[in-house]
Design a protein around this motif. Sequence first.
Motif, PDB file in Angstrom:
ATOM      1  N   ASN A 163      55.201  42.625  49.437  1.00 48.08           N
ATOM      2  CA  ASN A 163      54.695  41.339  49.602  1.00 48.08           C
ATOM      3  C   ASN A 163      53.471  41.123  50.567  1.00 48.08           C
ATOM      4  N   GLU A 164      53.345  42.361  51.471  1.00 47.61           N
ATOM      5  CA  GLU A 164      52.348  42.100  52.287  1.00 47.61           C
ATOM      6  C   GLU A 164      50.984  42.283  51.892  1.00 47.61           C
ATOM      7  N   TYR A 165      50.903  42.981  50.541  1.00 49.05           N
ATOM      8  CA  TYR A 165      49.554  43.196  49.623  1.00 49.05           C
ATOM      9  C   TYR A 165      49.192  41.838  49.040  1.00 49.05           C
ATOM     10  N   LEU A 166      50.100  40.774  48.881  1.00 51.45           N
ATOM     11  CA  LEU A 166      49.673  39.564  48.268  1.00 51.45           C
ATOM     12  C   LEU A 166      49.131  38.639  48.985  1.00 51.45           C
ATOM     13  N   ASP A 167      48.158  37.951  48.975  1.00 48.25           N
ATOM     14  CA  ASP A 167      47.454  36.715  49.636  1.00 48.25           C
ATOM     15  C   ASP A 167      48.298  35.702  49.090  1.00 48.25           C
ATOM     16  N   GLU A 183      40.572  30.586  37.326  1.00 49.19           N
ATOM     17  CA  GLU A 183      40.283  32.084  37.166  1.00 49.19           C
ATOM     18  C   GLU A 183      40.655  32.701  38.695  1.00 49.19           C
ATOM     19  N   LYS A 184      40.566  31.758  39.619  1.00 50.38           N
ATOM     20  CA  LYS A 184      40.851  32.536  41.132  1.00 50.38           C
ATOM     21  C   LYS A 184      42.199  32.879  41.049  1.00 50.38           C
ATOM     22  N   VAL A 185      43.325  32.400  40.405  1.00 47.59           N
ATOM     23  CA  VAL A 185      44.555  33.036  40.472  1.00 47.59           C
ATOM     24  C   VAL A 185      44.677  34.173  40.077  1.00 47.59           C
ATOM     25  N   TRP A 186      43.716  34.409  39.035  1.00 48.95           N
ATOM     26  CA  TRP A 186      43.825  35.841  38.293  1.00 48.95           C
ATOM     27  C   TRP A 186      43.078  36.878  39.297  1.00 48.95           C
ATOM     28  N   ASP A 190      44.686  40.127  40.924  1.00 47.56           N
ATOM     29  CA  ASP A 190      43.831  41.350  40.634  1.00 47.56           C
ATOM     30  C   ASP A 190      43.830  41.960  41.926  1.00 47.56           C
ATOM     31  N   GLU A 191      43.444  41.422  42.884  1.00 48.77           N
ATOM     32  CA  GLU A 191      43.419  41.863  44.437  1.00 48.77           C
ATOM     33  C   GLU A 191      44.583  42.563  44.606  1.00 48.77           C
ATOM     34  N   TYR A 192      45.908  41.870  44.542  1.00 46.14           N
ATOM     35  CA  TYR A 192      47.097  42.399  44.740  1.00 46.14           C
ATOM     36  C   TYR A 192      47.265  43.644  44.229  1.00 46.14           C
ATOM     37  N   PHE A 193      47.061  43.887  42.889  1.00 45.65           N
ATOM     38  CA  PHE A 193      47.200  45.201  42.244  1.00 45.65           C
ATOM     39  C   PHE A 193      46.364  46.206  42.776  1.00 45.65           C
ATOM     40  N   HIS A 194      45.118  45.950  43.015  1.00 46.86           N
ATOM     41  CA  HIS A 194      44.154  46.854  43.599  1.00 46.86           C
ATOM     42  C   HIS A 194      44.678  47.112  45.007  1.00 46.86           C
ATOM     43  N   THR A 249      43.350  29.594  21.860  1.00 47.25           N
ATOM     44  CA  THR A 249      41.951  29.641  21.937  1.00 47.25           C
ATOM     45  C   THR A 249      41.441  28.727  23.088  1.00 47.25           C
ATOM     46  N   THR A 250      42.208  28.383  24.117  1.00 50.18           N
ATOM     47  CA  THR A 250      41.608  27.716  25.096  1.00 50.18           C
ATOM     48  C   THR A 250      41.059  28.443  26.135  1.00 50.18           C
ATOM     49  N   GLU A 251      40.381  27.821  27.081  1.00 52.35           N
ATOM     50  CA  GLU A 251      39.582  28.760  28.047  1.00 52.35           C
ATOM     51  C   GLU A 251      40.380  29.461  29.098  1.00 52.35           C
ATOM     52  N   GLU A 252      41.714  28.703  29.426  1.00 53.97           N
ATOM     53  CA  GLU A 252      42.598  29.557  30.220  1.00 53.97           C
ATOM     54  C   GLU A 252      43.060  30.771  29.526  1.00 53.97           C
ATOM     55  N   ALA A 253      43.476  30.633  28.356  1.00 52.88           N
ATOM     56  CA  ALA A 253      43.925  31.853  27.428  1.00 52.88           C
ATOM     57  C   ALA A 253      42.800  33.031  27.557  1.00 52.88           C
ATOM     58  N   LYS A 254      41.614  32.434  27.230  1.00 51.51           N
ATOM     59  CA  LYS A 254      40.535  33.457  27.013  1.00 51.51           C
ATOM     60  C   LYS A 254      40.304  34.375  28.471  1.00 51.51           C
ATOM     61  N   THR A 255      40.397  33.506  29.481  1.00 47.82           N
ATOM     62  CA  THR A 255      40.307  34.141  30.747  1.00 47.82           C
ATOM     63  C   THR A 255      41.161  35.234  30.907  1.00 47.82           C
ATOM     64  N   PHE A 256      42.448  34.732  30.789  1.00 49.74           N
ATOM     65  CA  PHE A 256      43.605  35.942  30.857  1.00 49.74           C
ATOM     66  C   PHE A 256      43.328  37.083  29.774  1.00 49.74           C
ATOM     67  N   TYR A 257      42.857  36.735  28.690  1.00 52.97           N
ATOM     68  CA  TYR A 257      42.486  38.003  27.730  1.00 52.97           C
ATOM     69  C   TYR A 257      41.589  38.962  28.654  1.00 52.97           C
ATOM     70  N   LYS A 258      40.608  38.117  29.351  1.00 57.54           N
ATOM     71  CA  LYS A 258      39.559  39.108  29.879  1.00 57.54           C
ATOM     72  C   LYS A 258      40.308  39.926  30.899  1.00 57.54           C
ATOM     73  N   TYR A 259      41.060  39.390  31.764  1.00 60.19           N
ATOM     74  CA  TYR A 259      41.640  40.222  32.780  1.00 60.19           C
ATOM     75  C   TYR A 259      42.610  41.155  32.192  1.00 60.19           C
ATOM     76  N   ALA A 260      43.441  40.864  31.129  1.00 59.20           N
ATOM     77  CA  ALA A 260      44.510  41.580  30.618  1.00 59.20           C
ATOM     78  C   ALA A 260      43.676  43.027  30.312  1.00 59.20           C
ATOM     79  N   ALA A 261      42.466  42.815  29.419  1.00 60.80           N
ATOM     80  CA  ALA A 261      41.831  43.993  29.074  1.00 60.80           C
ATOM     81  C   ALA A 261      41.186  44.816  30.210  1.00 60.80           C
ATOM     82  N   LYS A 262      40.707  44.098  31.333  1.00 57.54           N
ATOM     83  CA  LYS A 262      40.422  44.828  32.524  1.00 57.54           C
ATOM     84  C   LYS A 262      41.600  45.547  33.034  1.00 57.54           C
TER      85      LYS A 262
END
Lengths: 537, 291, 306
Positions: A163-167, A183-186, A190-194, A249-262
């Motif tokens: 828990n301490e690693y997540l903002d 996108e900020k949510v992801w 993402d920061e949490y994982f790193h 095909t929404t923007e929200e979905a595409k943002t997620f695809y980007k982060y998932a690929a990353k």
Amino acid sequence: MKKVICILICILFTVGIFSGCEKKKDDGSAQVTLRWMTGWAEQKDREIVQEYFNEKLAKLLPNTKVEMFHLDDAAFALKMAAKEKIDITWTGYSHDFPTEISNGYFLELNDLIDEYAPAVKEEWESYSDAYASATVDGNLYALPIQQPIVHQTSFFQIPAKYNEYLDSDALLAECHNNYKTTEKVWQIIDEYFHNLINAGIFDNTGFYTSKIFSSIATRGYDFVESSESGGWLCYDAHAENPEIVSFCTTEEAKTFYKYAAKWYKEGIIPLDILTGSETTASGASTVAISSKSESWYNVDEERGVRYEYDENGEIKSYIYLLDDYDNLFTGSTIIGSMRTYNAIPFTAENPERAMMFLNLLRSNTEESNELVNILCYGFEESSDAAQKYGTYHYTLEEKEDGDHVAHGKGYVIQPDASSDYGMPHWKLTNAFLPYRTPNILDGQKEWAKDYLTNVVPNELYKTKLYHFTPNLAEDYSFELAQLSQVTGEYLELLYDGAMGDKWEDTYAEFEGKLKAAGIENILTVVNEKAQEYMKEN
Amino acid sequence: MKKIKFPRVMLHTVFIILCVIFIIPMFIAVMISFSTESDIITYGYSIIPRNFSLEAYKIIIQDSASLLKAYGITILSATVSPFLSLIFNGTIAYSISRPEFKARKIVTIYILITMLFGGGLIPSYILNTQVYGLGNTIWVHLILGLVSGSNIILFRVSFSQIPKSLIESADIDGANQAQILLHIIIPMSKPIVSMIFFTGFIGGWNSYATSMYYISDKNLYQLQYYLKNVISNSEFIRQSFAEFGLKGGEDIPFQTLKFAICVASSLPILMMFPYIQKFFSKGIAAGSLKE
Amino acid sequence: MSSLKKKSGFLRQLPYWLLALPAIIYLLMFNYAPMFGAIIAFKDYKVRDGIFGSEWVGLRNFKYFFSSVDAPRILRNTVLYNLAFIFITKILVAAIFALMMYEINSKLAAKVYQTSMLIPHFMSYVVISAVLMIFLNPTSGMFNVIRQQFGLEGIMWYSEPKYWPFIIVFVNTWKDAGFASLYLYSSLLAIDSSLFEAADLDGAGKLRKIWHISVPALIPMICIIIINSLGSIMSSGIDLFLTVPLESTALIPTTDVIATYTYRGLKSSNYSYTSAVGLFQGVVGLILVLTSNGIIRKVNPENAMF
């Protein structure tokens, strides 16, 4: 002679037709055995519980007995095709409820309820959302059964040790301030994982993105069909003049695809994600899990975070509720979304008596509740049933606050093959626990009851397509199947990030195939229906 | 001498390698069936179980009375059914194998069409339950699937490999067709007859569809359907745990149960095969002509 | 002799008819009678309306399959896999096994080998897919571990469609070739041993004997296997193509066949559609059977079905 016979036959025919036409009111005097399909699994001790139940039932609903049996869904469909007589049936998530309705398996219940079931009518008015999920064009096709789910709200769950690693403040703030997932949510996740990777404690065992995609990425969208089928058709819940689109095909979905690929490239998502099975994820150990349902067992007042405790009372995972009351909404109704129901098939021999029976179970009197408890939980240790049959299924312990807790016989948290009655072994709870009956296992929290009957219909934001049910399965089942086929093939590749850098090519292919499968036609049709619906309401 | 032995050794070596390839996966399956479910979840499938456990098997034999009944029904139908089908298929196969039968082409086509086209499940189900009244009886296990075009054709091929002179000499001796069939054709076709019997036994052993659709009486379940229920009960329980948000449901044997069931179902058949194998040795066919 | 000829044509045919009668009646009752139900392929079958009351829609149920974006790919996969299963698994490899088995003289060895060859046939695909995972798992699977020992990178087996035609054919062969070889083996058993003795006298070597005696003995059975199997070339089981690839969506391009396409798209039992597909499969099968029978009849008349 021939002529005479012909005329006689014609007369007999006509008489026959007309006598069949007279709907006799069931005054309860005929001896009836209701054939009841209770689900797909055989319950141990079914026969003795049934016998005891019938004894008790005879006092409350004379001349009525039930005969319980179980069927596979495939077998059930076949029996319907062969027009075998079944009076009451379970239906729900393991059946394709919308298709069953469009196939005409179930009787319309409105008239039966008016005539024979006042308690059901009351329940219908109180729990309108639940009943709406079984209503098509004003016709009710099944009575919903209580599930320990209160409302659909997305959450993000992590083990306590991480828990301490997540903002979490930033996460909650960003989510509560934006009803869609930005996108900020992801970035925060993402920061949490790193952070975990840098601390050397990152472990991606059991990490799956499918629920994170379907619960968090979809925030702010209301779906008009079950997300497992068709093209993930949805609309912006807070829009004034909503347009139905495909979520894929929404923007929200595409943002997620980007982060998932990353994340896939960085090793955050396991390499073998395409072949893994999601049931192994657990909140206390998996780096991140998510879902969209809230059960009433651990709901409390605060809308920020809930906690999951272990046996010693320590917090073992944090559950961040990403939607606060302003974000939440109640919108279109997905048929079958409440997951389990009782319906009366069209082949029923005694539909009137069946309705009287179902009404009895929902009457919320002491005697009827006793009946329900027998069916749901079996025999209590101190009951006369246990004495009579020499076995029992649970013991009741009264807690300090007056609540009851039920312990299965030889109750163990982890029943193994040798424990006869670990808690769910005798459990037909979701076969017919009506809404108004107290759930003795944990005591139905008043909060949840109030939420379902009061907050949801009266206080939550109603979208412009409130209780809209396009019911596309009726006329467009093949087109939806095509879409289902395409999304089945491509969507997982995208939200798993399994294509790595090439995800954009895959996405382009996906878009092309959706078009080829006719998504534009479907969207046109459903938007027309939506426009019509909004005009009328 | 060495020249003759070397190929023999090679042959056996090749076979032994093949046998290893064939057996190892089953061996792995047996090992997995002896694991605990929690190990499978945590560590994935592995060849040597970390914790040896019989938990999967315990679930299978939990209700031993019903299990035994299911075994009984299955053994009954798996032996009677192929035997009956031998009669039904063998007779028509013999007829169409005889060139003197003028209608053999038509009858063959009659059979062929049934191999390619069918009405589907629903019409069959309606007929079988409502018209023929087979629902929920032992007969549905014994009668359905009795006549099979592919078996008929296999018989026919085998029958036509029997030397014609044998049949002609029996004809001249005044034997009628049934006698020829019984006393000459079938004995000389032992390998294919036993092969089809064995296949029929396996089919009856593995069958579950008739139980699933036609039977609601617990006492008439076939073995595979009974085992299928064991698995779906396990699944049901796991889901119930998940619904209530409890922990512990995942540890109920499910994956290991699938393996245990696979092992438990195949072993009896594999044990039966050596008895069939008796009919599969060289030198059976030769002999009659020399007399 | 003349007494035989004097028997009237009908009486001579009668025994054959009597022997065939049980099966004829059975097929009439249980196979032909339900065929009326195939009509639902042309209807929008709704259970409540029954078979005859449902609405007639003509070829609409066939359209779902043919107008699909993926139809060519699915047809290609279905046909190619089935051809491979027939010619590689059931004929080529099975014949090799049968011929090899025929050379084994020791009864004990034959028992052991034959029983082992059958073991894979009894493993369900669910179990096979799990065992296969032990070998092909991208991270801990045996193949990748071995590759890494040699300094090679591991292959993402479950994400690369191109390997799967080979994997699937291999798995199918592993599972069924042993069983199929028994049928061919039984043909070999029927060979008259005097043929071999005569060949020995002529000084023929092992290979010549196999080629000129054993292989021809297999031909009738092989022809039948071809004809039988071509009839069901359009149908394929779902397990091998769905369960074994562990439902990995990346592999769909090379593992999608008619059965999996149906399963993925139509979740519920859409009887009209499955009936239409069945009808289509039957028609294609009929054409193939008649064609192959015609070819075989030209080449080798006595091996044709009719």
